[in-house]
Scaffold this motif. Structure first.
Motif, PDB file in Angstrom:
ATOM      1  N   LEU A 103      35.393  48.168  43.556  1.00 29.87           N
ATOM      2  CA  LEU A 103      35.119  47.236  42.758  1.00 29.87           C
ATOM      3  C   LEU A 103      34.116  46.101  43.784  1.00 29.87           C
ATOM      4  CD1 LEU A 103      34.833  45.902  40.036  1.00 29.87           C
ATOM      5  CD2 LEU A 103      37.296  44.945  40.466  1.00 29.87           C
ATOM      6  N   TRP A 104      34.598  46.011  44.916  1.00 32.31           N
ATOM      7  CA  TRP A 104      34.280  45.040  45.652  1.00 32.31           C
ATOM      8  C   TRP A 104      32.692  44.851  45.794  1.00 32.31           C
ATOM      9  CZ3 TRP A 104      36.802  41.055  47.726  1.00 32.31           C
ATOM     10  CH2 TRP A 104      36.162  40.383  48.571  1.00 32.31           C
ATOM     11  N   PRO A 105      31.665  45.675  45.895  1.00 36.87           N
ATOM     12  CA  PRO A 105      30.482  45.303  45.443  1.00 36.87           C
ATOM     13  C   PRO A 105      30.021  44.604  44.197  1.00 36.87           C
ATOM     14  CG  PRO A 105      30.627  47.694  46.613  1.00 36.87           C
ATOM     15  CD  PRO A 105      32.116  47.265  45.947  1.00 36.87           C
ATOM     16  N   THR A 106      30.657  44.968  43.334  1.00 37.99           N
ATOM     17  CA  THR A 106      30.457  44.317  41.811  1.00 37.99           C
ATOM     18  C   THR A 106      30.625  43.086  41.958  1.00 37.99           C
ATOM     19  OG1 THR A 106      30.943  46.664  41.098  1.00 37.99           O
ATOM     20  CG2 THR A 106      30.573  44.808  39.530  1.00 37.99           C
ATOM     21  N   LEU A 107      31.775  42.426  42.844  1.00 40.55           N
ATOM     22  CA  LEU A 107      31.883  41.139  42.738  1.00 40.55           C
ATOM     23  C   LEU A 107      30.849  40.320  43.179  1.00 40.55           C
ATOM     24  CD1 LEU A 107      35.535  41.243  44.236  1.00 40.55           C
ATOM     25  CD2 LEU A 107      34.927  41.647  41.845  1.00 40.55           C
TER      26      LEU A 107
END
Length: 274
Positions: A259-263
């Motif tokens: 999920l980190w890149p979506t943040l």
């Protein structure tokens, strides 16, 4: 056309209470009542075919009046039953045989086919927990129970890491469909979509004006309803994202890393940089 039970269901989804007056308010002026005098029927006036038909149906045993003997061409007496009603409406004597002056027989017109009523269907069933971050971002959890403390802290940490810091913490509200059980359903998907739209429209009074949709978790009925395509929700006409449920994120480090890149996208969207 929206029926009265469906209208009440949409009003309930919007959070509006429908009121029905049962009694006259104190000191209110009563409704005026009046009697209409009906004109006396003229026995000598010719009667329309429709009136003759109703009179015939009300007294089926009454025989048709005989034709006067001075008529140039004596007609046959109409038979009783359905043929008698058709004879009164169209001045056609069914069943007349062997009369050359009557001309060729008029074929009976085929009756129009009665349209079949659509059979009721099962409604689309789902339960949601819905919140709106500062009235801007719509957060939906496809579940019946409200999120617990661990899940709320995880959501707050994810939003804070993305730079999405609302002024108030998200307050989730439950929404389930159908709102009222036992109503006839003709278009399950369309009616469920209108119900969710009515729910959101009712929250506009609280300042809800969604700009983006975040969905944590999956549910077959909700997937059919929202039909997310290419990061867009056609039903709500909003940019949309859907990912793992909060419970899955809480117990999986791999799900958090994914999920980190979506943040970063969330940060740009919240600040209005996209």
């Amino acid at each position: 056309m929206t029926t009265e039970p469906q209208r009440l269901q949409y009003l309930e989804a919007m959070g509006l209470t429908a009121w029905t007056a049962r009694y006259r308010l104190p000191n209110a002026r009563p409704t005026e009542a009046c009697d209409w005098s009906l004109p006396a029927p003229d026995e000598d006036a010719p009667r329309a075919p429709a009136e003759r038909l109703h009179a015939l149906l009300e007294s089926p045993g009454e025989a048709a009046p005989a034709s006067p003997a001075s008529a140039p061409e004596a007609r046959q007496r109409p038979p009783t039953g359905p043929g008698k009603a058709r004879a009164l409406l169209g001045d056609v004597v069914p069943g007349a045989e062997g009369t050359a002056a009557a001309g060729p027989a008029i074929p009976a017109q085929p009756e129009a086919a009665t349209p079949r009523a659509e059979s009721p269907q099962e409604p689309l069933r789902f339960s949601l927990q819905v919140a709106c971050l500062d009235g801007r971002w719509l957060v939906i959890l496809p579940r019946e129970a409200a999120p617990g403390g661990v899940e709320l802290r995880l959501l707050a940490n994810l939003l804070r890491a993305a730079g999405v810091v609302p002024e108030k913490p998200p307050a989730f509200e439950a929404f389930h469909w159908p709102q009222v059980e036992g109503l006839p359903v003709q278009a399950p998907l369309e009616e469920a979509g209108e119900g969710l739209q009515a729910f959101l429209a009712g929250r506009r009074r609280r300042g809800w004006a969604p700009e983006r949709l975040l969905v944590f978790g999956e549910a077959p009925a909700l997937a059919t309803l929202l039909a997310l395509q290419g990061g867009h929700c056609p039903l709500l006409d909003l940019p949309a994202w859907q990912g793992p449920a909060l419970t899955e994120l809480a117990g999986s480090a791999a799900a958090k890393r994914a999920l980190w890149p979506t943040l970063a996208d969330w940060r740009r969207a919240w600040l209005g940089d996209d």
